[in-house]
Design a protein around this motif. Sequence first.
Motif, short mmCIF file in Angstrom:
data_model
loop_
_atom_site.label_atom_id
_atom_site.label_comp_id
_atom_site.label_asym_id
_atom_site.label_seq_id
_atom_site.Cartn_x
_atom_site.Cartn_y
_atom_site.Cartn_z
N ALA A 35 40.51 -24.36 17.62
CA ALA A 35 39.51 -24.82 18.58
C ALA A 35 40.08 -24.93 19.99
O ALA A 35 39.33 -25.18 20.94
CB ALA A 35 38.93 -26.17 18.14
N GLY B 258 38.57 -20.77 22.56
CA GLY B 258 37.97 -21.63 21.55
C GLY B 258 36.89 -20.85 20.84
O GLY B 258 36.70 -19.65 21.10
N PHE B 259 36.17 -21.48 19.96
CA PHE B 259 35.15 -20.78 19.19
C PHE B 259 34.11 -20.14 20.10
O PHE B 259 33.58 -20.77 21.01
CB PHE B 259 34.47 -21.74 18.22
#
Length: 263
Positions: A101, A154-155
């Motif tokens: 993340a 991150g995602f």
Amino acid sequence: MADVSTGASEQREPARPLPAADAPFDAIGLSRMLLRSIRSGALATLDPEGTPFASLVTIATDQDGTPLMLLSRLSAHTRNLLADPRCSLLFSQGGKGDPLAHPRLTVVGSAVQTAEPRARERFLARHPKAKLYADFPDFGFFALDPKAGHLNGGFAKAATLTREELLLDLSGAEAIVAGERGAVEHMNADHADALALYAAAAGAEAGLPWRLTGLDPEGMDLIAGERTARVVYPERVTDMGGLRKSLVAMAAQARGSVGTAEA
């Protein structure tokens, strides 16, 4: 009966990261922040058989953001680079929770040994303990000339970067390049309080003995023990007069913010 295709059976192209200029977030700013603030990362080289070989190395940056490393010729990764300079470096921010993340950046390019005095100076400013072995005959400084970068912020946040997007253009800022050492020494000797204000304003931990390790037209790099902070100026500076004005204004704004918070 008609043949009905379902979504599950359709062939789809794999998702691809967007070019940094088209990303819906500041991919260039985040990538440059990672370059400047990460002090160690995974170096991937190619062994004599062409097999990828990953190892942990310490990292600094030149004024334009070029990654710098201090490597021993006794290490496998150094022998690999001397035979084939192609490599990549992973800059990973890390943090609490799921490691995927957090932002990370892979820089791909070629690493070659450099005798540039500024590379030594900037690396040792970032890693003071390396002074103990930097002059051993089997050690040498290497600079990674980037070819491209791959950012995962991150995602669902990915982007690709060109060499020009990763590195700063130093043209027109020769005075900053030439005056860096004097400015760093002056700030560390006489303005530790201002450095602490800059670090706090950038979101770094307050109350630490922050020191300036380097500066460039876009910002400053600070360390306090093993912690780092990247401080970005309100706008690009190209001469020492502009730098001085920017630092004074940033300190005044930071003091005002502290005063407001304490009121």
